[in-house]
Design a protein around this motif. Structure first.
Motif, PDB file in Angstrom:
ATOM      1  N   TYR A  27       0.832  -1.207   0.000  1.00 54.72           N
ATOM      2  CA  TYR A  27       0.000   0.000   0.000  1.00 54.72           C
ATOM      3  C   TYR A  27       0.866   1.258   0.000  1.00 54.72           C
ATOM      4  O   TYR A  27       0.590   2.213  -0.745  1.00 54.72           O
ATOM      5  CB  TYR A  27      -0.941   0.004   1.202  1.00 54.72           C
ATOM      6  CG  TYR A  27      -1.707   1.289   1.337  1.00 54.72           C
ATOM      7  CD1 TYR A  27      -2.613   1.685   0.354  1.00 54.72           C
ATOM      8  CD2 TYR A  27      -1.493   2.128   2.421  1.00 54.72           C
ATOM      9  CE1 TYR A  27      -3.297   2.890   0.467  1.00 54.72           C
ATOM     10  CE2 TYR A  27      -2.176   3.331   2.548  1.00 54.72           C
ATOM     11  CZ  TYR A  27      -3.078   3.704   1.565  1.00 54.72           C
ATOM     12  OH  TYR A  27      -3.745   4.891   1.673  1.00 54.72           O
ATOM     13  N   SER A  31       0.167   3.439  -3.439  1.00 51.98           N
ATOM     14  CA  SER A  31      -0.676   4.616  -3.204  1.00 51.98           C
ATOM     15  C   SER A  31      -0.019   5.912  -3.673  1.00 51.98           C
ATOM     16  O   SER A  31      -0.649   6.965  -3.664  1.00 51.98           O
ATOM     17  CB  SER A  31      -1.016   4.730  -1.710  1.00 51.98           C
ATOM     18  OG  SER A  31       0.166   4.945  -0.952  1.00 51.98           O
ATOM     19  N   ASP A  45      -6.081   2.731  -3.322  1.00 50.28           N
ATOM     20  CA  ASP A  45      -6.407   2.847  -1.910  1.00 50.28           C
ATOM     21  C   ASP A  45      -6.030   1.510  -1.243  1.00 50.28           C
ATOM     22  O   ASP A  45      -5.596   0.575  -1.907  1.00 50.28           O
ATOM     23  CB  ASP A  45      -7.868   3.240  -1.693  1.00 50.28           C
ATOM     24  CG  ASP A  45      -8.870   2.214  -2.211  1.00 50.28           C
ATOM     25  OD1 ASP A  45      -8.553   0.994  -2.284  1.00 50.28           O
ATOM     26  OD2 ASP A  45      -9.995   2.625  -2.541  1.00 50.28           O
TER      27      ASP A  45
END
Length: 186
Positions: A27, A31, A45
């Motif tokens: 992530y 991101s 996300d």
């Protein structure tokens, strides 16, 4: 067919299968707009990163053409996951594949991408018996082009406005190296 013996060690890195525990690292990377700038997808996300990770977790061997091997890139000294390396098996008949890599920008400029690329080429040529391996990239990604050049890959094509990506026509570069060229470099 390729079922690597894990972990794969380089001078400074460990390449290994992804695990559910890698979600924070995936992530943190996926991101960021600077990571996805030259990729086909927008920043993700946490749920989208989880879905991508679930796919990566299953990509641990190449049993047939059309499959991808996705490996977490970890700094050996710290255990920090800083990216992923990809090996695609495109054709059994033509013994063709492709490499790719994505690293967190906090670790750019340290030679890690070249180290990952070298390990992926070894897997493709020595592990899978490929004849030819390519690397494809957005033509604006000059840093990645330099990595492929350092690996001994030659630029074979500049495809002008060949893909519609994120609302614009983009150029694509294709680099390649043959098995005997790779062997002679080592």
């Amino acid at each position: 067919m390729l079922k690597p013996s894990y972990p794969i060690r380089t001078d400074r890195l460990i390449l290994r299968p992804f695990t559910p525990g890698d979600l924070d690292a995936v992530y943190a990377m996926q991101s960021l707009p600077e990571v996805t700038r030259y990729l086909y997808w927008e920043p993700r996300d946490r749920e989208q990163a989880r879905e991508a990770l679930e796919t990566k977790i299953t990509q641990v061997a190449l049993l047939d053409e059309g499959q991808a091997l996705s490996l977490a890139v970890e700094i050996a000294d710290t255990g920090e996951v800083i990216g992923d390396g990809l090996l695609f098996w495109h054709s059994r008949t033509h013994r063709a594949g492709e490499i790719g890599y994505v690293l967190h920008p906090g670790h750019h400029g340290k030679g890690y991408a070249t180290e990952v690329g070298r390990a992926l080429l070894e897997l493709g040529f020595d592990g899978l018996g490929l004849h030819r391996i390519t690397g494809r990239l957005d033509a604006r990604n000059t840093a990645s082009a330099r990595v492929l050049q350092r690996l001994g890959m030659r630029r074979e094509a500049h495809l002008v406005q060949n893909e519609w990506v994120k609302g614009e026509w983009t150029d694509e570069l294709i680099y390649a190296i043959l098995h005997h060229e790779w062997r002679n470099r080592r």
